[in-house]
Scaffold this motif. Structure first.
Motif, PDB file in Angstrom:
ATOM      1  N   PHE A  12       0.592  -1.200  -0.040  1.00  0.00           N
ATOM      2  CA  PHE A  12       0.028  -0.063  -0.006  1.00  0.00           C
ATOM      3  C   PHE A  12       0.780   1.386  -0.177  1.00  0.00           C
ATOM      4  CE2 PHE A  12      -3.375  -2.859   1.263  1.00  0.00           C
ATOM      5  CZ  PHE A  12      -4.393  -2.621   0.350  1.00  0.00           C
ATOM      6  N   ILE A  13       2.045   1.241   0.430  1.00  0.00           N
ATOM      7  CA  ILE A  13       3.027   2.452   0.354  1.00  0.00           C
ATOM      8  C   ILE A  13       3.295   2.625  -1.002  1.00  0.00           C
ATOM      9  CG2 ILE A  13       5.230   3.373   0.648  1.00  0.00           C
ATOM     10  CD1 ILE A  13       5.177   1.794   3.660  1.00  0.00           C
ATOM     11  N   LEU A  14       3.681   1.465  -1.756  1.00  0.00           N
ATOM     12  CA  LEU A  14       3.861   1.800  -2.967  1.00  0.00           C
ATOM     13  C   LEU A  14       2.728   2.074  -4.050  1.00  0.00           C
ATOM     14  CD1 LEU A  14       6.331  -1.469  -3.778  1.00  0.00           C
ATOM     15  CD2 LEU A  14       6.972   1.058  -3.773  1.00  0.00           C
ATOM     16  N   ALA A  15       1.692   1.466  -3.579  1.00  0.00           N
ATOM     17  CA  ALA A  15       0.352   1.943  -4.199  1.00  0.00           C
ATOM     18  C   ALA A  15       0.092   3.535  -4.095  1.00  0.00           C
ATOM     19  CB  ALA A  15      -0.724   0.946  -3.746  1.00  0.00           C
ATOM     20  N   SER A  16       0.324   3.998  -2.845  1.00  0.00           N
ATOM     21  CA  SER A  16       0.035   5.240  -2.630  1.00  0.00           C
ATOM     22  C   SER A  16       0.878   6.036  -3.568  1.00  0.00           C
ATOM     23  CB  SER A  16       0.271   5.557  -1.189  1.00  0.00           C
ATOM     24  OG  SER A  16      -0.205   4.868  -0.270  1.00  0.00           O
ATOM     25  N   LEU A  17       1.893   5.693  -4.116  1.00  0.00           N
ATOM     26  CA  LEU A  17       2.878   6.561  -4.705  1.00  0.00           C
ATOM     27  C   LEU A  17       2.700   6.517  -5.886  1.00  0.00           C
ATOM     28  CD1 LEU A  17       6.374   5.955  -2.573  1.00  0.00           C
ATOM     29  CD2 LEU A  17       4.992   7.964  -2.549  1.00  0.00           C
ATOM     30  N   LEU A  18       1.806   5.597  -6.450  1.00  0.00           N
ATOM     31  CA  LEU A  18       1.554   5.477  -8.072  1.00  0.00           C
ATOM     32  C   LEU A  18       0.960   6.709  -8.703  1.00  0.00           C
ATOM     33  CD1 LEU A  18       0.057   2.064  -8.274  1.00  0.00           C
ATOM     34  CD2 LEU A  18       2.465   2.700  -9.043  1.00  0.00           C
ATOM     35  N   ASP A  19       0.321   7.719  -7.919  1.00  0.00           N
ATOM     36  CA  ASP A  19      -0.459   8.952  -8.354  1.00  0.00           C
ATOM     37  C   ASP A  19       0.731  10.083  -8.384  1.00  0.00           C
ATOM     38  OD1 ASP A  19      -2.831   7.528  -8.801  1.00  0.00           O
ATOM     39  OD2 ASP A  19      -3.722   8.152  -6.813  1.00  0.00           O
ATOM     40  N   GLY A  20       1.716   9.814  -7.663  1.00  0.00           N
ATOM     41  CA  GLY A  20       2.835  11.090  -7.692  1.00  0.00           C
ATOM     42  C   GLY A  20       3.505  10.974  -6.377  1.00  0.00           C
ATOM     43  N   PRO A  21       4.462  11.758  -6.210  1.00  0.00           N
ATOM     44  CA  PRO A  21       5.325  11.937  -5.065  1.00  0.00           C
ATOM     45  C   PRO A  21       4.631  12.388  -3.897  1.00  0.00           C
ATOM     46  CG  PRO A  21       6.471  13.156  -6.834  1.00  0.00           C
ATOM     47  CD  PRO A  21       5.224  12.817  -7.383  1.00  0.00           C
ATOM     48  N   LEU A  22       4.877  11.829  -2.761  1.00  0.00           N
ATOM     49  CA  LEU A  22       4.322  12.190  -1.435  1.00  0.00           C
ATOM     50  C   LEU A  22       5.464  12.427  -0.373  1.00  0.00           C
ATOM     51  CD1 LEU A  22       1.203   9.958  -1.385  1.00  0.00           C
ATOM     52  CD2 LEU A  22       1.036  12.169  -2.041  1.00  0.00           C
ATOM     53  N   VAL A  67       8.022  23.148   5.877  1.00  0.00           N
ATOM     54  CA  VAL A  67       6.838  23.824   5.717  1.00  0.00           C
ATOM     55  C   VAL A  67       6.354  24.041   7.313  1.00  0.00           C
ATOM     56  CG1 VAL A  67       4.208  23.504   5.292  1.00  0.00           C
ATOM     57  CG2 VAL A  67       5.934  22.651   3.539  1.00  0.00           C
ATOM     58  N   GLU A  68       5.977  25.458   7.621  1.00  0.00           N
ATOM     59  CA  GLU A  68       5.763  25.727   9.010  1.00  0.00           C
ATOM     60  C   GLU A  68       6.986  25.330  10.075  1.00  0.00           C
ATOM     61  OE1 GLU A  68       1.941  24.063   9.993  1.00  0.00           O
ATOM     62  OE2 GLU A  68       0.986  25.397   8.428  1.00  0.00           O
ATOM     63  N   GLY A  69       8.139  25.365   9.512  1.00  0.00           N
ATOM     64  CA  GLY A  69       9.313  25.052  10.103  1.00  0.00           C
ATOM     65  C   GLY A  69       9.497  23.518  10.507  1.00  0.00           C
ATOM     66  N   ARG A  70       8.900  22.530   9.588  1.00  0.00           N
ATOM     67  CA  ARG A  70       8.973  21.269   9.635  1.00  0.00           C
ATOM     68  C   ARG A  70       9.568  20.787   8.294  1.00  0.00           C
ATOM     69  NH1 ARG A  70       3.215  19.936  11.968  1.00  0.00           N
ATOM     70  NH2 ARG A  70       3.628  21.039  14.043  1.00  0.00           N
ATOM     71  N   LEU A  71      10.561  19.828   8.385  1.00  0.00           N
ATOM     72  CA  LEU A  71      11.106  19.175   7.075  1.00  0.00           C
ATOM     73  C   LEU A  71      10.327  18.597   6.535  1.00  0.00           C
ATOM     74  CD1 LEU A  71      13.665  19.083   5.348  1.00  0.00           C
ATOM     75  CD2 LEU A  71      14.464  17.148   6.734  1.00  0.00           C
ATOM     76  N   ARG A  72      10.173  18.281   5.339  1.00  0.00           N
ATOM     77  CA  ARG A  72       9.212  17.336   4.581  1.00  0.00           C
ATOM     78  C   ARG A  72      10.083  16.942   3.433  1.00  0.00           C
ATOM     79  NH1 ARG A  72       3.219  19.834   3.247  1.00  0.00           N
ATOM     80  NH2 ARG A  72       2.371  19.118   5.437  1.00  0.00           N
ATOM     81  N   ARG A  73      10.207  15.379   3.377  1.00  0.00           N
ATOM     82  CA  ARG A  73      10.943  14.820   2.195  1.00  0.00           C
ATOM     83  C   ARG A  73      10.017  14.317   1.343  1.00  0.00           C
ATOM     84  NH1 ARG A  73      15.535  12.832   5.012  1.00  0.00           N
ATOM     85  NH2 ARG A  73      16.635  14.775   4.697  1.00  0.00           N
ATOM     86  N   TYR A  74      10.035  14.476   0.032  1.00  0.00           N
ATOM     87  CA  TYR A  74       9.215  13.740  -0.971  1.00  0.00           C
ATOM     88  C   TYR A  74       9.824  12.720  -1.722  1.00  0.00           C
ATOM     89  CZ  TYR A  74       5.949  17.688  -0.498  1.00  0.00           C
ATOM     90  OH  TYR A  74       5.020  18.841   0.104  1.00  0.00           O
ATOM     91  N   TYR A  75       9.055  11.306  -1.549  1.00  0.00           N
ATOM     92  CA  TYR A  75       9.289  10.232  -2.317  1.00  0.00           C
ATOM     93  C   TYR A  75       8.567   9.936  -3.415  1.00  0.00           C
ATOM     94  CZ  TYR A  75      11.539   9.754   2.362  1.00  0.00           C
ATOM     95  OH  TYR A  75      12.149   9.804   3.579  1.00  0.00           O
ATOM     96  N   ARG A  76       9.037   9.398  -4.271  1.00  0.00           N
ATOM     97  CA  ARG A  76       8.348   8.798  -5.605  1.00  0.00           C
ATOM     98  C   ARG A  76       8.955   7.690  -5.892  1.00  0.00           C
ATOM     99  NH1 ARG A  76      11.841  12.727  -9.577  1.00  0.00           N
ATOM    100  NH2 ARG A  76      13.712  11.423  -9.708  1.00  0.00           N
ATOM    101  N   ILE A  77       7.927   6.896  -6.613  1.00  0.00           N
ATOM    102  CA  ILE A  77       8.255   5.506  -6.969  1.00  0.00           C
ATOM    103  C   ILE A  77       8.938   5.317  -8.268  1.00  0.00           C
ATOM    104  CG2 ILE A  77       5.999   5.399  -8.562  1.00  0.00           C
ATOM    105  CD1 ILE A  77       5.838   2.495  -7.034  1.00  0.00           C
ATOM    106  N   SER A  78      10.036   4.511  -8.289  1.00  0.00           N
ATOM    107  CA  SER A  78      10.859   4.053  -9.263  1.00  0.00           C
ATOM    108  C   SER A  78      10.271   3.358 -10.328  1.00  0.00           C
ATOM    109  CB  SER A  78      12.153   3.841  -9.071  1.00  0.00           C
ATOM    110  OG  SER A  78      11.880   2.364  -8.657  1.00  0.00           O
TER     111      SER A  78
END
Lengths: 112, 303
Positions: A12-22, A67-78
């Protein structure tokens, strides 16, 4: 050689990333949504899975922002990740077909 | 003043290795804060448990290298660490109750053993293991009157093999991130050492040749259980595989040693039978460890 069956949270993590980076929190929400609430990832579980998927080349870090002082790192599926999750989906579909086709061919009759 | 939610999450992040925290702590804490409820002041039990377990598993995962061969090499070294720790600790009751070790050697032997277990790999490891054997092995060589040379040899040979296995190191530096592995060695050896301390005789010989061998079985069971639990918690097959090697080698030693007793005293035939029963129990424990270790190894390769 066929891959070993995937664990449900990974699928489900991989499926979540199918629509784009999160980013991390968005993956937690999306995985809960696409699994109809079945997969509720804790942050510890999520990042353990992300580390292993990154090491295997199934996902990649796309970028980061504050964002609001918090680090967000974006992941995309290869490409390899997309292939792996599609292969798993096909395996699950084949396994489901074994049962659903037989259920249609021979309906269960009460008292038979 | 009560710490903030962010501070509490950062404390929990100490479960992770330092280098990992440097790279990922801000991101993970950011995710946790985003996922928190409005007005939340303390981490929920699920998130706290997830972070601690994630930290322990990350430490174990980062310390693994070399695929299956590396896994077995580490497991062999873990088994050797167990044997070395066991034999060193065994000298303590020998010193306090039976004076079977030279007084000035015990503290030095224990310090060197600790150094071996903490840093005993690579070039210096070989020297430390050699020193350790020199210091601790004399406690085993001072035998009770009924004990002859065959037991002395049977005791020292496995120790020497363990030392050689332990000193041998793959081409990589000792890693501090391997703490679950050492934790397992200490937890695994501890109960066995306590059991040895409870014996009323034969302190100068290890359990494989002890007349009260069957009394050592609960300790062996606790050792196996601790190592299997370490594997299940860390999702790292090495503690259980190390336990399989350690207990398997012990079972082999138990099977062989009573036979050497027959050359020493015909009366030993009674204890020889006890020894074979102990060997079967130990072998079953080794098989359980092997099963858990191999299952964990397979699961570790699944995504």
């Amino acid at each position: 050689m066929p891959r070993a069956p995937m664990r449900e949270p990974t699928y489900f993590i991989l499926a979540s990333l199918l629509d784009g980076p999160l980013h991390g929190y968005a993956i937690i929400r999306k995985a809960a949504e696409v699994s109809a609430g079945r997969v509720r990832l804790s942050a510890g579980t999520l990042y353990t899975a992300l580390d292993r998927l990154s090491a295997a080349g199934l996902i990649e870090v796309q970028g980061e922002e504050i964002v609001e002082g918090r680090l967000r790192r974006y992941y995309r599926i290869s490409g390899a990740g997309t292939e792996a999750v599609q292969e798993e989906a096909a395996r699950l579909a084949r396994a489901a077909a074994v049962v659903s086709q037989r259920g249609r061919a021979r309906p269960v009759t009460e008292g038979a | 003043m009560f710490p903030t939610l962010e501070e509490l999450y950062r404390w929990l992040m100490f479960a992770y290795p330092t280098d990992y925290r440097r790279l990922r702590e801000d991101e993970i804490v950011g995710t946790l804060l985003e996922a928190g409820r409005p007005g939340q002041r303390v981490p929920g039990p699920r998130e706290a448990f997830g972070l601690i377990l994630g930290g322990v598993r990350t430490r174990a995962w980062l310390s693994r290298t070399g695929g299956v061969p590396g896994e077995w090499a580490d497991s062999l070294r873990l088994a050797a660490a167990l044997l070395i720790a066991f034999n060193a600790m065994q000298a303590i009751p020998g010193f306090f109750f039976y004076q079977t070790i030279r007084p000035h050697l015990l503290p030095i032997g224990l310090v060197v053993t600790a150094l071996v277990l903490l840093r005993g790999v690579g070039r210096w490891g070989v020297a430390l293991v050699a020193m350790d054997l020199f210091l601790v092995a004399p406690s085993l060589s001072i035998s009770p009157p009924w004990q002859g040379p065959p037991l002395w040899v049977a005791t020292l040979l496995p120790l020497m093999a363990a030392a050689a296995a332990f000193a041998w190191s793959p081409a990589r530096p000792p890693h501090r991130a391997a703490w679950p592995w050492w934790f397992a060695a200490v937890v695994g050896a501890g109960p066995a050492l306590l059991q040895v301390g409870a014996f009323h005789g034969g302190y100068s010989v290890p359990p494989p040749s002890n007349p009260l061998l069957l009394e050592a079985m609960p300790a062996a069971a606790v050792t196996a259980a601790a190592l299997m639990a370490a594997t299940l918690v860390t999702a790292d097959p090495r503690p259980a595989l190390g336990g399989a090697i350690y207990l398997g080698a012990t079972a082999l030693s138990i099977m062989v040693t009573p036979l050497t007793w027959l050359f020493v005293s015909p009366l030993a035939v009674v204890t020889a039978w006890q020894g074979e029963a102990g060997a079967v129990i130990t072998l079953m424990l080794a098989a359980a460890c092997l099963g858990v270790g191999r299952l964990s190894s397979r699961l570790a390769r699944r995504f």
